[in-house]
Design an enzyme around this catalytic site. Structure first.
Site, PDB file in Angstrom:
ATOM      1  N   GLY A  42      30.215  72.122  -0.695  1.00  0.00           N
ATOM      2  CA  GLY A  42      31.995  72.843  -0.219  1.00  0.00           C
ATOM      3  C   GLY A  42      32.105  73.647  -0.969  1.00  0.00           C
ATOM      4  N   GLY A  68      32.622  70.825   3.936  1.00  0.00           N
ATOM      5  CA  GLY A  68      31.778  71.635   3.537  1.00  0.00           C
ATOM      6  C   GLY A  68      31.251  72.468   4.563  1.00  0.00           C
ATOM      7  N   LEU A 111      31.726  65.860  -7.044  1.00  0.00           N
ATOM      8  CA  LEU A 111      32.784  66.841  -6.762  1.00  0.00           C
ATOM      9  C   LEU A 111      32.972  66.581  -4.843  1.00  0.00           C
ATOM     10  CD1 LEU A 111      30.982  68.460  -8.400  1.00  0.00           C
ATOM     11  CD2 LEU A 111      31.655  70.452  -7.230  1.00  0.00           C
ATOM     12  N   TYR A 183      45.386  61.025  -1.774  1.00  0.00           N
ATOM     13  CA  TYR A 183      43.954  61.625  -2.934  1.00  0.00           C
ATOM     14  C   TYR A 183      43.982  61.699  -4.486  1.00  0.00           C
ATOM     15  CZ  TYR A 183      42.429  66.014  -4.137  1.00  0.00           C
ATOM     16  OH  TYR A 183      41.355  67.133  -5.448  1.00  0.00           O
ATOM     17  N   LYS A 187      41.829  59.772  -6.988  1.00  0.00           N
ATOM     18  CA  LYS A 187      40.838  60.396  -8.551  1.00  0.00           C
ATOM     19  C   LYS A 187      41.494  59.317  -9.208  1.00  0.00           C
ATOM     20  CE  LYS A 187      38.770  64.405  -6.173  1.00  0.00           C
ATOM     21  NZ  LYS A 187      37.713  64.712  -7.228  1.00  0.00           N
ATOM     22  N   THR A 213      42.196  75.511  -7.512  1.00  0.00           N
ATOM     23  CA  THR A 213      41.257  76.654  -7.600  1.00  0.00           C
ATOM     24  C   THR A 213      40.977  77.468  -6.080  1.00  0.00           C
ATOM     25  OG1 THR A 213      39.818  75.522  -8.987  1.00  0.00           O
ATOM     26  CG2 THR A 213      38.443  77.121  -7.900  1.00  0.00           C
TER      27      THR A 213
END
Ligand code: UDP
Length: 355
Positions: A42, A68, A111, A183, A187, A213
């Site tokens: 990814g 990815g 990840l 999501y 998490k 990011t």
């Protein structure tokens, strides 16, 4: 890359190399160690694999290529040679262990997950699966291999935060049944599972909470704000600002994020620790910045704000500074320039998502 490939054979367990590493006091971060990176093909994962290889590590990369791509790690097969082993497999399905189990590890970096809102909204069940079954399998794998487990959580655990900037001690404001919950809650569950195993089994773990990011190898079509804006500005199309653009984000350049993950991996800090760049901007400011840096003549068009879109987001990174000696070093403008150049090059060559 081929399915569950063992073609890139490393010396396997018990074959001699690195045997001694298992029996001496654990060196937290040194050359010639081995890591497994889930989601290694990814955006962030591929940069992490590259840095580990550059630092002399051997790396096993597990990825199902759902968000990815093999293009992200193609160069690593050349650079890393037999120190890089790609395994194409869904993490929630234990088949990846048939290759990965052959080796010893010092760190498992977990990840794997869709991370862009349009991606995880399109793959809600897969996102919940990798953030529950995938995390459990990775944790068990790390435990059995006596490897440190580093979990990449997210600023989304704070939801639409009522505390600003966000400190790790803040419990968050998440809608547990809203669309983003697939999501956010995956998490949060993964963090809970990681901490429960740490408390119950004494498992060696570290949790990082990653804030927005950006950088090279983001998919041009992944739907996140910076990839959208940069692609739109370079094409001379209107930039799509959601809401009135007053919501804020604090973009962190990818090399800084990877350095933070390495620092956490090399420490004995459990966390959670925020990793991000506290340079906070509104989405509208970001749009103007992208137009300016690209020199584009694009205009700005406003669209409805997605449901539960967080209004303000900025990390408090005091803990990372104090415990890891880490802070980001790439300012937004510099990072944007690098990212824009990369995207321009990619689009000029006609490379599309997944290539
Ligand atoms: N956003 C936007 N235009 C876009 C994509 C995103 O205005 O084309 C906004 C989005 O509503 C959010 C912010 O930019 O407020 C960051 O969105 P992104 O999808 O990058 O990540 P998030 O931080 O929401 O996970």
């Amino acid at each position: 890359m081929s399915l569950l490939s063992g073609e890139w054979a490393l010396p396997t367990r018990g074959s001699g190399e690195n045997e001694s590493v298992r029996h001496v006091a654990r060196r937290r971060y040194a050359r010639s160690m081995r890591g497994l990176v889930t989601g290694g093909a990814g955006f962030i994962g591929s940069h992490l694999c590259a840095k580990l290889l550059e630092d002399g590590w051997s790396v096993v990369c597990v990825d199902d290529l759902s968000t990815g791509s093999s293009a992200n790690v193609g160069h690593l097969e050349r650079v890393g040679g037999d120190r890089f082993i790609p395994v194409i497999s869904n993490l929630s399905n234990p088949e990846w262990r048939s290759v990965a189990d052959k080796y010893d590890y010092d760190i498992i970096y977990h990840l794997a997950s869709a991370a862009s809102p349009p991606d995880y909204l399109a793959m809600p069940l897969e996102t919940l699966s990798v953030g529950s079954a995938g995390t459990l399998l990775s944790l068990e794998f790390a435990y059995e291999h006596e490897a440190r487990f580093v979990y990449t959580s997210t600023s989304e655990v704070y939801g639409d935060p009522l505390v600003h900037p966000q400190v790790e001690s803040y419990w968050g404001n998440v809608n547990p049944v809203g669309p983003r919950s697939v999501y956010d809650e995956a998490k949060r569950f993964s963090e809970a599972l990681t901490m429960a195993r740490h408390r119950k089994l004494g498992q060696d773990v570290g949790i990082a909470r990653l804030f927005n990011t950006y950088g090279p190898r983001m998919r041009p079509g992944d739907g996140r704000v910076l990839s959208n804006f940069v692609v739109q500005a370079l094409a001379g199309e209107s930039l799509t600002v959601y809401g009135d653009g007053s919501q804020t984000r604090s973009p962190c350049y990818v090399s800084d994020m990877v350095d933070g993950l390495l620092a956490l991996g090399g420490s004995n800090i459990t966390g959670p620790v925020n990793l991000g760049n506290p340079q906070e901007v509104t989405v509208l400011e970001l749009a103007h910045m992208v137009i300016e840096v690209t020199g584009s003549e694009s205009s700005i068009e406003f669209f409805p704000l997605p449901e539960d879109d967080p209004k303000r987001r900025c990390p408090d990174i005091s803990l990372a500074g104090e415990k890891l000696g880490w802070q980001p070093s790439v300012d937004l403008r510099t990072g944007l320039e690098i990212f824009i150049d990369w995207m321009k090059d990619r689009l000029m060559k006609g490379i599309s998502d997944g290539e």
